[in-house]
Write a protein that holds these residues in place. Structure first.
Motif, PDB file in Angstrom:
ATOM      1  N   GLU A 168       0.849  -1.194   0.000  1.00 14.82           N
ATOM      2  CA  GLU A 168       0.000   0.000   0.000  1.00 14.82           C
ATOM      3  C   GLU A 168       0.881   1.239   0.000  1.00 14.82           C
ATOM      4  O   GLU A 168       2.088   1.154   0.182  1.00 14.82           O
ATOM      5  CB  GLU A 168      -0.885   0.020   1.260  1.00 14.82           C
ATOM      6  N   LYS A 169       0.241   2.400  -0.152  1.00 16.21           N
ATOM      7  CA  LYS A 169       1.038   3.633  -0.167  1.00 16.21           C
ATOM      8  C   LYS A 169       1.518   3.998   1.240  1.00 16.21           C
ATOM      9  O   LYS A 169       2.533   4.654   1.393  1.00 16.21           O
ATOM     10  CB  LYS A 169       0.250   4.764  -0.820  1.00 16.21           C
ATOM     11  N   GLN A 170       0.760   3.570   2.269  1.00 22.38           N
ATOM     12  CA  GLN A 170       1.230   3.753   3.650  1.00 22.38           C
ATOM     13  C   GLN A 170       1.256   2.401   4.356  1.00 22.38           C
ATOM     14  O   GLN A 170       0.367   1.591   4.176  1.00 22.38           O
ATOM     15  CB  GLN A 170       0.289   4.676   4.444  1.00 22.38           C
TER      16      GLN A 170
ATOM     17  N   MET B   1       2.729  -3.471   3.482  1.00 23.56           N
ATOM     18  CA  MET B   1       4.021  -2.870   3.203  1.00 23.56           C
ATOM     19  C   MET B   1       3.853  -1.507   2.545  1.00 23.56           C
ATOM     20  O   MET B   1       2.867  -1.267   1.872  1.00 23.56           O
ATOM     21  CB  MET B   1       4.812  -3.777   2.266  1.00 23.56           C
ATOM     22  N   GLU B   2       4.814  -0.656   2.716  1.00 24.21           N
ATOM     23  CA  GLU B   2       4.697   0.698   2.178  1.00 24.21           C
ATOM     24  C   GLU B   2       5.588   0.884   0.952  1.00 24.21           C
ATOM     25  O   GLU B   2       6.782   0.624   0.995  1.00 24.21           O
ATOM     26  CB  GLU B   2       5.106   1.707   3.257  1.00 24.21           C
ATOM     27  N   ALA B   3       4.962   1.300  -0.121  1.00 26.41           N
ATOM     28  CA  ALA B   3       5.718   1.557  -1.335  1.00 26.41           C
ATOM     29  C   ALA B   3       6.260   2.976  -1.294  1.00 26.41           C
ATOM     30  O   ALA B   3       5.529   3.912  -1.031  1.00 26.41           O
ATOM     31  CB  ALA B   3       4.821   1.367  -2.547  1.00 26.41           C
ATOM     32  N   LYS B   4       7.540   3.119  -1.531  1.00 29.56           N
ATOM     33  CA  LYS B   4       8.122   4.461  -1.574  1.00 29.56           C
ATOM     34  C   LYS B   4       7.733   5.138  -2.886  1.00 29.56           C
ATOM     35  O   LYS B   4       7.365   4.491  -3.853  1.00 29.56           O
ATOM     36  CB  LYS B   4       9.649   4.374  -1.471  1.00 29.56           C
ATOM     37  N   SER B   5       7.849   6.451  -2.896  1.00 25.38           N
ATOM     38  CA  SER B   5       7.403   7.169  -4.093  1.00 25.38           C
ATOM     39  C   SER B   5       8.535   7.353  -5.103  1.00 25.38           C
ATOM     40  O   SER B   5       8.536   8.267  -5.892  1.00 25.38           O
ATOM     41  CB  SER B   5       6.844   8.528  -3.695  1.00 25.38           C
ATOM     42  N   ARG B   6       9.489   6.418  -5.092  1.00 22.72           N
ATOM     43  CA  ARG B   6      10.646   6.573  -5.981  1.00 22.72           C
ATOM     44  C   ARG B   6      10.269   6.464  -7.465  1.00 22.72           C
ATOM     45  O   ARG B   6      11.058   6.758  -8.343  1.00 22.72           O
ATOM     46  CB  ARG B   6      11.715   5.545  -5.647  1.00 22.72           C
ATOM     47  N   LEU B   7       9.039   6.014  -7.746  1.00 28.59           N
ATOM     48  CA  LEU B   7       8.653   5.858  -9.139  1.00 28.59           C
ATOM     49  C   LEU B   7       7.777   7.003  -9.637  1.00 28.59           C
ATOM     50  O   LEU B   7       7.106   6.895 -10.642  1.00 28.59           O
ATOM     51  CB  LEU B   7       7.926   4.527  -9.336  1.00 28.59           C
ATOM     52  N   ALA B   8       7.832   8.118  -8.925  1.00 26.18           N
ATOM     53  CA  ALA B   8       6.947   9.238  -9.268  1.00 26.18           C
ATOM     54  C   ALA B   8       7.179   9.753 -10.685  1.00 26.18           C
ATOM     55  O   ALA B   8       6.276  10.297 -11.310  1.00 26.18           O
ATOM     56  CB  ALA B   8       7.137  10.364  -8.267  1.00 26.18           C
TER      57      ALA B   8
END
Lengths: 186, 388
Positions: A168-170, B1-8
């Motif tokens: 998820e995003k968080q 899990m948290e996806a980082k925004s490295r693919l913005a």
């Protein structure tokens, strides 16, 4: 195991005994389960435990399903081939044939939770944490999904393993290939 | 899990298809296939006796011709017919572009070497899709792990979306996508058990259609993010979606919901108005339910007046190859500004109006859509823009 905590165990049982016992243990009520092939049963059981708390009934749930394994649907393929090997005893069944595609297990989960969302099934020689991580990240970054349920669902003749995790995003745990690999190797 | 925004930054990377090829009963390169299609030729033939089938129609590649063509590029002979077809499809693309450690190899198939199971002396491992993928990728010297897409009948179109998405992550600069499936007793008996096989060559969208005709083929495309490799005639992959119906594992949604959403997703990503669409290369398997479902989805989207065809009456349903093969031909239509008549169609057989192409005609094609739907409730749509 859910988040590292053992939920259910049955030793020295065949997969079909294990699957039936797990279904009962978690109080599942979904008669279609008994029509599924082993790969779909495995994927269904594992996803049910995670999605139960994540899917909101009656709402749009944009949860993508990204699954992979090593043996595709080969377990059911071999079974189906057996039904057409002998011309004297030829009994191809559509109910078996439909499961000779690995993505059917994703279809079963989508139907169960009405997930009209992105889905894809991949085959790799081994669990490919890097690919899974990148593909899931991309679905989130491009807003093609709000959450991604990733899974390795391998089944071939009583050898099986299912590892599912939600991205998820968080969240509490960072999504990267090292952590995903740790999950797989637990 | 948290996806980082490295693919913005992914959305800004353009991905193009610059080179294509295909191996079918109509020819072993795009030019010969294109000429055959213009003449309305079909690869479908009648065959006698296979397994319990007395006779059936299928589009099958001549094995002797494959062997002859293969002998001219390699003296090795430990390959199955399908493997030879895949290698022949990829060969002309490989020579033109360098393979690096940032080059993806994406392989689309549903059943791979499933025919090997017919002989009990063969090890079951030979039928593993990843083993087949490795065999092809090793032949050409790819260093990255093969990505096998096995998602029923949408696999070939989905493989394009997967390659484009993975290039957009920045992990790869370019990708070779190859797709193939063979006609086998396994799939023939299976479709027959579903009573989904047509007794005559299939008739997509026609009122007398009554099922699929199976086929075999291989196709290949090269995708790149390197603008320096892009010339007029290339196509840009501008949007995609692969969304499930969540309705039934062996039948499409009556409302076409998954296909509707897949196409919506592709247009939303591209930021292109649907009015711009010039041509749809649809799935059109000629089963009652599939063709009807597509007509419903196209109407709901308001793209039912756009010229549409199915290539299934030329090539049969080539399963995991179909989406890629039909994209290769759609690209050719765009390059030549030429629509190909939807073979097998005579009288409208779907309940909602759609604009079936009934004769070959010239038309400027800048934006076109490729769609597919399959077992498991899967659907995929990819939207393309021609580079002029």
């Amino acid at each position: 195991m859910v988040n590292g905590v053992k939920q259910f165990e049955l030793e020295q049982a065949s997969f079909s005994e294990f699957a039936k016992a797990a279904y009962k243990n978690f109080n599942m009520d979904y008669p279609k389960f008994f029509k599924m092939d082993n790969l779909s049963k495995l994927a269904f059981l594992a996803s049910e435990i995670i999605l139960g708390s994540k899917v909101k009934e009656g709402e749009e749930n944009n949860i993508a399903l990204v699954f992979a394994n090593q043996s595709s649907s080969l377990d059911t393929d071999v079974k189906y081939q057996g039904s057409i090997a002998d011309k004297e005893n030829y009994f191809p069944s559509p109910a078996v044939f439909v499961y000779t595609l690995p993505n059917i297990c994703i279809g079963e989960i989508s139907i169960r939770h009405k997930l009209q969302s992105e889905n894809a099934f991949f085959v790799f020689e081994d669990f490919n944490a890097e690919f899974m991580t990148n593909y899931a990240d991309l679905l989130l970054a491009t807003n093609k999904a709000e959450k991604v349920l990733c899974g390795w669902v391998e089944y071939y003749q009583e050898n099986y393993k299912a590892i599912l995790y939600m991205v998820e995003k968080q969240g509490d745990l960072e999504h990267n290939k090292e952590i995903v690999n740790t999950l797989y190797n637990k | 899990m948290e996806a980082k925004s490295r693919l913005a930054e992914v959305v800004v990377k353009n991905v193009y298809i610059t080179k294509t090829n295909c191996v079918t009963p109509l020819g072993f390169d795009v030019a010969s296939n294109w000429q055959a299609l213009l003449k309305g030729q079909s690869g479908i033939q009648r065959f006698e006796k296979l397994g319990m089938l007395e006779s059936f129609y299928a589009s099958v590649v001549d094995s002797d011709k494959i062997d002859t063509a293969f002998a001219s590029i390699s003296d090795k002979n430990h390959f199955t017919k399908l493997e030879k077809m895949l290698i022949l499809a990829l060969m002309p693309l490989i020579g033109q572009y360098n393979i690096t450690n940032k080059t993806a190899f994406v392989f689309s198939t549903t059943k791979g070497n499933i025919g090997l199971l017919e002989d009990e002396n063969n090890a079951v491992e030979g039928a593993h899709l990843a083993v087949l993928a490795k065999k092809i990728s090793s032949f050409f010297g790819f260093s990255t792990e093969p990505i096998v897409v096995s998602n029923a009948c949408v696999s070939g179109v989905l493989a394009i979306a997967v390659a484009k998405r993975m290039i957009q992550t920045g992990v790869y600069d370019n990708a070779f996508v190859v797709a193939g499936d063979a006609v086998s007793e396994f799939v023939l008996s299976g479709f027959n058990s579903f009573q989904a096989m047509s007794e005559a060559p299939c008739k997509p969208y026609d009122e007398e259609r009554n099922g699929v005709t199976l086929g075999e083929a291989a196709a290949a495309v090269y995708l790149t993010s390197r603008e320096t490799e892009v010339r007029p005639g290339a196509v840009k992959v501008i949007g995609d979606g692969a969304i499930n119906d969540a309705n039934h594992i062996s039948g499409p949604s009556r409302t076409g919901e998954g296909l509707f959403r897949s196409i919506e997703s592709a247009f939303a990503e591209a930021g292109v108005a649907k009015e711009k669409l010039d041509y749809i290369s649809a799935h059109g398997t000629a089963t009652l339910y599939n063709d009807e479902m597509e007509a419903v989805a196209f109407n709901r989207l308001g793209i039912n007046t756009v010229s549409v065809n199915s290539l299934k009456a030329f090539y049969g349903h080539t399963l995991g190859a179909s989406g890629l093969l039909e994209t290769v031909i759609a690209i050719e239509s765009a390059r030549n500004n030429q629509l190909i008549a939807s073979k097998g169609f005579a009288k409208m057989g779907v309940s909602q109006p759609i604009s079936i192409i009934t004769k070959n005609e010239e038309k400027e094609i800048n934006f076109f859509l490729k769609t597919a739907s399959g077992f498991g409730g899967c659907n995929t749509a990819v939207l393309f823009e021609k580079v002029v």
